[in-house]
Scaffold this motif. Structure first.
Motif, PDB file in Angstrom:
ATOM      1  N   THR A   1      -2.268   7.655 -11.841  1.00 26.75           N
ATOM      2  CA  THR A   1      -3.255   6.768 -11.243  1.00 26.75           C
ATOM      3  C   THR A   1      -2.607   5.499 -10.718  1.00 26.75           C
ATOM      4  N   GLN A   2      -3.366   4.792  -9.904  1.00 29.51           N
ATOM      5  CA  GLN A   2      -2.900   3.501  -9.425  1.00 29.51           C
ATOM      6  C   GLN A   2      -2.919   2.522 -10.589  1.00 29.51           C
ATOM      7  N   PHE A   3      -2.262   1.375 -10.390  1.00 21.16           N
ATOM      8  CA  PHE A   3      -2.229   0.351 -11.434  1.00 21.16           C
ATOM      9  C   PHE A   3      -3.631  -0.226 -11.649  1.00 21.16           C
ATOM     10  N   SER A   4      -3.999  -0.408 -12.911  1.00 25.20           N
ATOM     11  CA  SER A   4      -5.305  -0.985 -13.243  1.00 25.20           C
ATOM     12  C   SER A   4      -5.220  -2.510 -13.172  1.00 25.20           C
ATOM     13  N   TRP A   5      -6.359  -3.178 -13.309  1.00 25.87           N
ATOM     14  CA  TRP A   5      -6.375  -4.638 -13.223  1.00 25.87           C
ATOM     15  C   TRP A   5      -5.606  -5.265 -14.383  1.00 25.87           C
ATOM     16  N   THR A   6      -5.643  -4.618 -15.559  1.00 27.63           N
ATOM     17  CA  THR A   6      -4.880  -5.180 -16.680  1.00 27.63           C
ATOM     18  C   THR A   6      -3.381  -5.031 -16.449  1.00 27.63           C
ATOM     19  N   GLU A   7      -2.978  -3.906 -15.867  1.00 28.91           N
ATOM     20  CA  GLU A   7      -1.560  -3.736 -15.567  1.00 28.91           C
ATOM     21  C   GLU A   7      -1.087  -4.735 -14.511  1.00 28.91           C
ATOM     22  N   MET A   8      -1.950  -5.029 -13.556  1.00 31.07           N
ATOM     23  CA  MET A   8      -1.589  -6.031 -12.542  1.00 31.07           C
ATOM     24  C   MET A   8      -1.428  -7.414 -13.181  1.00 31.07           C
ATOM     25  N   LEU A   9      -2.316  -7.761 -14.110  1.00 30.15           N
ATOM     26  CA  LEU A   9      -2.182  -9.049 -14.801  1.00 30.15           C
ATOM     27  C   LEU A   9      -0.924  -9.082 -15.674  1.00 30.15           C
TER      28      LEU A   9
ATOM     29  N   ALA B   1       9.420   2.724 -12.968  1.00 30.00           N
ATOM     30  CA  ALA B   1       9.306   4.162 -13.206  1.00 30.00           C
ATOM     31  C   ALA B   1       7.889   4.646 -12.929  1.00 30.00           C
ATOM     32  N   ARG B   2       6.902   3.885 -13.343  1.00 27.18           N
ATOM     33  CA  ARG B   2       5.508   4.267 -13.107  1.00 27.18           C
ATOM     34  C   ARG B   2       5.178   4.267 -11.623  1.00 27.18           C
ATOM     35  N   LEU B   3       5.670   3.262 -10.911  1.00 23.38           N
ATOM     36  CA  LEU B   3       5.441   3.192  -9.465  1.00 23.38           C
ATOM     37  C   LEU B   3       6.118   4.355  -8.749  1.00 23.38           C
ATOM     38  N   MET B   4       7.342   4.678  -9.127  1.00 19.50           N
ATOM     39  CA  MET B   4       8.056   5.788  -8.492  1.00 19.50           C
ATOM     40  C   MET B   4       7.353   7.122  -8.771  1.00 19.50           C
ATOM     41  N   ALA B   5       6.868   7.325  -9.985  1.00 19.02           N
ATOM     42  CA  ALA B   5       6.133   8.554 -10.312  1.00 19.02           C
ATOM     43  C   ALA B   5       4.866   8.652  -9.468  1.00 19.02           C
ATOM     44  N   PHE B   6       4.158   7.543  -9.328  1.00 21.07           N
ATOM     45  CA  PHE B   6       2.941   7.542  -8.514  1.00 21.07           C
ATOM     46  C   PHE B   6       3.263   7.864  -7.056  1.00 21.07           C
ATOM     47  N   LEU B   7       4.313   7.253  -6.513  1.00 21.09           N
ATOM     48  CA  LEU B   7       4.672   7.491  -5.109  1.00 21.09           C
ATOM     49  C   LEU B   7       5.118   8.928  -4.880  1.00 21.09           C
ATOM     50  N   LYS B   8       5.935   9.477  -5.783  1.00 24.42           N
ATOM     51  CA  LYS B   8       6.405  10.864  -5.635  1.00 24.42           C
ATOM     52  C   LYS B   8       5.244  11.857  -5.743  1.00 24.42           C
ATOM     53  N   ALA B   9       4.358  11.653  -6.720  1.00 22.69           N
ATOM     54  CA  ALA B   9       3.221  12.556  -6.887  1.00 22.69           C
ATOM     55  C   ALA B   9       2.262  12.451  -5.706  1.00 22.69           C
ATOM     56  N   SER B  10       2.046  11.251  -5.201  1.00 23.25           N
ATOM     57  CA  SER B  10       1.171  11.071  -4.038  1.00 23.25           C
ATOM     58  C   SER B  10       1.762  11.729  -2.802  1.00 23.25           C
ATOM     59  N   LYS B  11       3.079  11.619  -2.643  1.00 24.20           N
ATOM     60  CA  LYS B  11       3.749  12.248  -1.503  1.00 24.20           C
ATOM     61  C   LYS B  11       3.631  13.769  -1.579  1.00 24.20           C
ATOM     62  N   ALA B  12       3.789  14.327  -2.781  1.00 25.72           N
ATOM     63  CA  ALA B  12       3.651  15.777  -2.960  1.00 25.72           C
ATOM     64  C   ALA B  12       2.225  16.224  -2.667  1.00 25.72           C
ATOM     65  N   GLN B  13       1.249  15.467  -3.154  1.00 26.17           N
ATOM     66  CA  GLN B  13      -0.150  15.827  -2.889  1.00 26.17           C
ATOM     67  C   GLN B  13      -0.469  15.720  -1.404  1.00 26.17           C
ATOM     68  N   GLN B  14       0.079  14.719  -0.748  1.00 24.12           N
ATOM     69  CA  GLN B  14      -0.144  14.553   0.689  1.00 24.12           C
ATOM     70  C   GLN B  14       0.457  15.734   1.463  1.00 24.12           C
ATOM     71  N   TYR B  15       1.624  16.204   1.040  1.00 24.46           N
ATOM     72  CA  TYR B  15       2.235  17.366   1.684  1.00 24.46           C
ATOM     73  C   TYR B  15       1.319  18.579   1.557  1.00 24.46           C
ATOM     74  N   VAL B  16       0.791  18.811   0.375  1.00 30.91           N
ATOM     75  CA  VAL B  16      -0.091  19.957   0.152  1.00 30.91           C
ATOM     76  C   VAL B  16      -1.359  19.823   0.988  1.00 30.91           C
TER      77      VAL B  16
END
Length: 152
Positions: free
Chosen positions: A49-57, A103-118
């Motif tokens: 998932t994207q970063f939540s508001w608590t993670e942003m704070l 690491a969390r951002l990279m996992a999100f970007l890689k998974a989003s890129k894979a889903q976008q490809y599909v």
């Protein structure tokens, strides 16, 4: 007064960590080799998932502490900064936070890129018969497949 402000800041930070972790107290519902998807075309086994508001704070607090440590290095000098072991501890703690966010951002970007490809290139609803590139197919494998590949 400086001590009180720092203590309140750190207490709020710990509160943010507790609030951020509170949605994870129930644990993971699926079994280790069980795949749960929201829709048939979902590529990755566990949603990122994207970063939540608590993670942003929390990130803002960590960035503020990094800025504070940089100012301290600038005013005291690197040699004096390292002589105090609590500064090394602060640096280590902040480094771990930055590494986990990265690491969390990279996992999100890689998974989003894979889903976008599909979504763009796979016409079938069922992904089991689809021919996927290795960097996309990786997200469809269960843990036992990945572990077995590493053992060989």
């Amino acid at each position: 007064m400086k001590f009180v402000a720092h203590a309140v800041s750190f207490t709020l930070f710990l509160g943010l960590l507790v609030v951020n972790a509170s949605d994870r107290f129930e644990g993971v519902k699926n079994l280790p080799n069980e795949t749960i998807t929201d829709h048939p075309r979902q590529v990755f086994r566990v949603k990122t998932t994207q970063f939540s508001w608590t993670e942003m704070l929390i990130m803002k607090w960590v960035l503020g502490m990094i800025w504070s440590e940089c100012k301290e290095i600038w005013s005291d000098g690197p040699r004096e900064y390292i002589m105090h072991l609590w500064n090394v501890l602060d640096f280590g703690m902040l480094s771990i936070f930055v590494a986990s966010f990265t690491a969390r951002l990279m996992a999100f970007l890689k998974a989003s890129k894979a889903q976008q490809y599909v979504d763009m290139h796979v016409p079938d609803e069922d992904l089991s018969n689809a021919s996927l590139p290795d960097e996309v197919a990786y997200f469809t494998y269960g843990k036992e497949y990945i572990y077995c590949q590493k053992c060989q």
